[in-house]
Scaffold this motif. Sequence first.
Motif, short mmCIF file in Angstrom:
data_model
loop_
_atom_site.label_atom_id
_atom_site.label_comp_id
_atom_site.label_asym_id
_atom_site.label_seq_id
_atom_site.Cartn_x
_atom_site.Cartn_y
_atom_site.Cartn_z
N HIS A 11 38.33 33.51 62.29
CA HIS A 11 37.11 34.10 61.74
C HIS A 11 37.45 35.04 60.58
CE1 HIS A 11 33.57 36.80 61.52
NE2 HIS A 11 32.93 35.67 61.78
N LEU A 12 37.07 34.61 59.38
CA LEU A 12 37.30 35.43 58.20
C LEU A 12 36.22 36.49 58.07
CD1 LEU A 12 38.24 32.68 55.58
CD2 LEU A 12 39.80 34.34 56.62
N GLU A 13 36.65 37.72 57.82
CA GLU A 13 35.74 38.81 57.50
C GLU A 13 36.51 39.81 56.65
OE1 GLU A 13 34.46 40.77 61.03
OE2 GLU A 13 36.45 40.78 61.93
N ASP A 14 35.78 40.55 55.83
CA ASP A 14 36.42 41.51 54.94
C ASP A 14 37.17 42.57 55.74
OD1 ASP A 14 35.32 40.14 52.83
OD2 ASP A 14 33.63 41.51 52.57
N ASP A 55 41.74 46.64 45.38
CA ASP A 55 42.66 47.50 44.66
C ASP A 55 42.19 48.95 44.71
OD1 ASP A 55 40.52 47.67 42.89
OD2 ASP A 55 41.42 46.31 41.42
N GLU A 56 42.83 49.81 43.94
CA GLU A 56 42.48 51.24 43.97
C GLU A 56 41.07 51.50 43.49
OE1 GLU A 56 45.46 53.26 41.75
OE2 GLU A 56 47.04 52.96 43.25
N ALA A 57 40.54 50.59 42.68
CA ALA A 57 39.17 50.74 42.18
C ALA A 57 38.14 50.12 43.12
CB ALA A 57 39.06 50.11 40.80
N GLY A 58 38.62 49.54 44.23
CA GLY A 58 37.72 48.94 45.19
C GLY A 58 37.34 47.51 44.89
N PRO A 60 38.01 43.44 44.75
CA PRO A 60 38.85 42.50 45.50
C PRO A 60 40.02 42.03 44.64
CG PRO A 60 36.78 41.48 44.83
CD PRO A 60 36.64 42.94 44.55
N LEU A 61 41.12 41.74 45.29
CA LEU A 61 42.31 41.30 44.58
C LEU A 61 42.15 39.86 44.09
CD1 LEU A 61 44.98 42.68 47.07
CD2 LEU A 61 44.30 43.70 44.90
N PRO A 62 42.73 39.54 42.93
CA PRO A 62 42.71 38.15 42.46
C PRO A 62 43.75 37.32 43.20
CG PRO A 62 43.90 39.52 40.91
CD PRO A 62 43.36 40.45 41.96
N ILE A 63 43.62 36.01 43.10
CA ILE A 63 44.50 35.11 43.84
C ILE A 63 45.96 35.29 43.45
CG2 ILE A 63 44.31 33.20 42.21
CD1 ILE A 63 44.30 32.86 46.06
N ARG A 214 32.96 38.01 51.92
CA ARG A 214 31.87 38.25 50.97
C ARG A 214 32.36 38.75 49.62
NH1 ARG A 214 27.06 40.91 54.75
NH2 ARG A 214 27.18 39.34 56.41
N ARG A 215 33.58 39.29 49.60
CA ARG A 215 34.10 39.88 48.37
C ARG A 215 35.10 38.98 47.64
NH1 ARG A 215 34.94 45.15 47.69
NH2 ARG A 215 37.21 45.01 47.99
N VAL A 216 35.39 37.81 48.18
CA VAL A 216 36.43 36.95 47.61
C VAL A 216 35.81 35.66 47.09
CG1 VAL A 216 38.59 35.72 48.07
CG2 VAL A 216 38.14 37.93 49.19
N ASP A 217 36.01 35.41 45.81
CA ASP A 217 35.48 34.19 45.19
C ASP A 217 36.01 32.94 45.89
OD1 ASP A 217 34.18 35.76 43.36
OD2 ASP A 217 35.63 35.44 41.74
N PHE A 218 35.13 31.97 46.08
CA PHE A 218 35.41 30.66 46.66
C PHE A 218 35.76 30.72 48.15
CE2 PHE A 218 36.80 30.63 42.19
CZ PHE A 218 35.78 29.83 41.68
#
Length: 286
Positions: A11-14, A55-58, A60-63, A214-218
Amino acid sequence: MKYRVAAVQYHLEDISSFEQFASQVTHYVRNASEYGVQFVLFPEFLTTQLLSIGDEAGKPLPIDQLPVFTEAYLALFRQLASEYNMHIVGGTHVVDVGGGKRQNTAHLFHPDGRVDTQAKIHLTPTEVEEWDMAPGDGLAVFETPYGTIAMLTCYDIEFPEIVRMARAKGADVIFCPSCTDDRHGFYRVRYCCHARTVENQVYIVTTGTVGSLRRVDFMRANYGQAAVITPNDIPFPPAGIMSEGDVNQDMLIVADLDLSLLDDVRKAGSVTTWRDRRTDLYTDWS
């Protein structure tokens, strides 16, 4: 030979830390251990959950930041395989392979600390165009105390040739971690798993991600179900489904694999598809 497998509908969740990821993974392994399993399978792209840490700015991290977690990922699954004396297919994780290239790679963690890997061979358009992945360029099979296995990830299972190669190299069980976002993708993978078991008279253990990042593309939509799939012959369930989960639920499934039954149907089943392949007309990859 008989052994017991489990497959996790992860189960994926942030989340906000690697520790949360480790706690969730440990929960599933501990749960599987309570059923006395020798193998547990996690789904493709489960580590994309780490991108939601941000990241520090809140943001989501890129792939391309996912390989940053490789050392911690390896340490976690090595420790769990050792502690629970279990073979763990740790889903897939995106790793750097040099030259600025990344691969979506399945990992097999042995209880003795060894780690085998198999890069995904066939890539989807999203993996290529959005995530700039590079395909694997070879197929391996892996020896375990419970026989020979292969790891073919999601889209790979849709190509009959690669599964035929795995069987020709001796694999009796194919572990297929998957990640599909809708029913169309899910059923493509699922139906192909059934076809591959009939063609090659092997077991396929498969599972997928459920939930949402919800915060990660794709990764905002996931449609998944774990299953242990068998050939369609008399020693096995008529529909070829030994065990399956409830669609899109946070759970795991458990089943016992009997490799001797595969030998039986290859020699004298209702059909003998592996024995009857026409190698005079098409390539035998053995």
